[in-house]
Scaffold this active site. Structure first.
Site, PDB file in Angstrom:
ATOM      1  N   LYS A  84      64.473 -28.188  18.366  1.00 46.39           N
ATOM      2  CA  LYS A  84      64.963 -27.947  17.001  1.00 46.39           C
ATOM      3  C   LYS A  84      63.801 -28.131  16.032  1.00 46.39           C
ATOM      4  O   LYS A  84      63.133 -29.172  16.038  1.00 46.39           O
ATOM      5  CB  LYS A  84      66.053 -28.978  16.700  1.00 46.39           C
ATOM      6  CG  LYS A  84      67.200 -28.482  15.865  1.00 46.39           C
ATOM      7  CD  LYS A  84      68.255 -29.589  15.817  1.00 46.39           C
ATOM      8  CE  LYS A  84      69.432 -29.219  14.999  1.00 46.39           C
ATOM      9  NZ  LYS A  84      70.311 -30.372  14.795  1.00 46.39           N
TER      10      LYS A  84
HETATM   11  C1  E4P Z   1      73.276 -29.381  13.092  1.00 46.75           C
HETATM   12  O1  E4P Z   1      72.591 -29.160  14.075  1.00 46.75           O
HETATM   13  C2  E4P Z   1      73.264 -30.649  12.354  1.00 46.75           C
HETATM   14  O2  E4P Z   1      73.021 -31.699  13.255  1.00 46.75           O
HETATM   15  C3  E4P Z   1      74.561 -30.974  11.682  1.00 46.75           C
HETATM   16  O3  E4P Z   1      75.530 -29.958  11.838  1.00 46.75           O
HETATM   17  C4  E4P Z   1      74.417 -31.529  10.305  1.00 46.75           C
HETATM   18  O4  E4P Z   1      75.684 -31.821   9.787  1.00 46.75           O
HETATM   19  P1  E4P Z   1      75.912 -32.781   8.520  1.00 46.75           P
HETATM   20  O5  E4P Z   1      75.665 -31.984   7.303  1.00 46.75           O
HETATM   21  O6  E4P Z   1      77.355 -33.175   8.636  1.00 46.75           O
HETATM   22  O7  E4P Z   1      74.960 -33.929   8.683  1.00 46.75           O
END
Ligand code: E4P
Length: 217
Positions: free
Chosen positions: A83
């Site tokens: 990522k």
């Molecule tokens: C995606 O890969 C992220 O980890 C995640 O969906 C972030 O979500 P949040 O805005 O609830 O922290």
């Protein structure tokens, strides 16, 4: 639509994997912090439970640093998706890593222009954050629709991974608009199963069945 769990809690992942409906997992530095576990160890354990893509995020902000961290992360298992953040350095790393055969999840996407750049950089997944846009009175779902249109116009193969999901209707709306994948906290995935008419239906069928005095086995 593929279902990913947005968590680093191994027990929750195992419970969801047991349904046979879990296709992958996404983690981020905040979720690792919340788990209280060692990053590499917990990601390795997750990769042993889920055969599909498991996203592990780099934390370096420069290209060389990202590539060094990605080198460590990609060795954890074959199903790791690296990522990277949606920055010039992140997309440069995306291009190098995907060219080298790694899955790459480009995260923190908040605009169609950013999603277009990620597809051009060869991202396996683009992660538009629906909830965080809704939180600032923008339209997260509109972003998913815009990206769908752009990717279809050019046959980009990058999968749209609807992220930052806050409630079950986000999942339904993202599915209607054509997101390829969604990642949500386990609690929200479990909520998708629920309907009060299912519960009352089971209760009344069982009551009537008991009145027949029969058994199937
Ligand atoms: C995606 O890969 C992220 O980890 C995640 O969906 C972030 O979500 P949040 O805005 O609830 O922290």
């Amino acid at each position: 639509m593929k279902f990913f769990a947005d968590t680093a809690e191994i027990a929750e992942i195992k419970e969801l994997a047991d349904t046979g409906l879990l296709d992958g997992v996404t983690t981020n530095p905040s979720l690792i912090h919340k788990s209280g576990r060692n990053f590499v160890e917990v990601v390795k354990e997750i990769c042993g439970v889920v055969k599909g893509p498991v996203s592990a995020e780099v934390v370096a902000l420069d290209y060389d640093g990202m590539m060094r961290e990605a080198g460590v992360l990609r060795k954890i298992a074959d199903n790791i998706a690296i990522k990277v953040p949606l920055t010039p350095a992140g997309l440069k790393a995306c291009k190098a890593l995907s060219g080298d055969g790694s899955m790459v999840n480009v995260t923190l996407c908040f605009s169609p222009a950013q999603a277009l750049l990620a597809a051009k950089a060869g991202a396996t997944f683009i992660s538009p954050f629906i909830g965080r846009l809704d939180d600032i009175s923008a339209d997260g779902m509109q972003l998913i629709g815009d990206i769908r249109l752009i990717y279809d116009n050019y046959d980009f193969r990058t999968e749209i991974l609807a992220a930052s999901i806050r409630h079950p209707m986000h999942v339904v709306e993202a599915a209607k608009i054509g997101a390829d994948v969604m990642t949500a906290p386990p609690k929200i995935i479990w909520e998708l199963f629920k309907h009060p008419l299912t519960d009352t239906g089971i209760a009344s069928f069982l009551k009537d069945w008991q009145s027949t005095g029969q058994k199937i086995v």
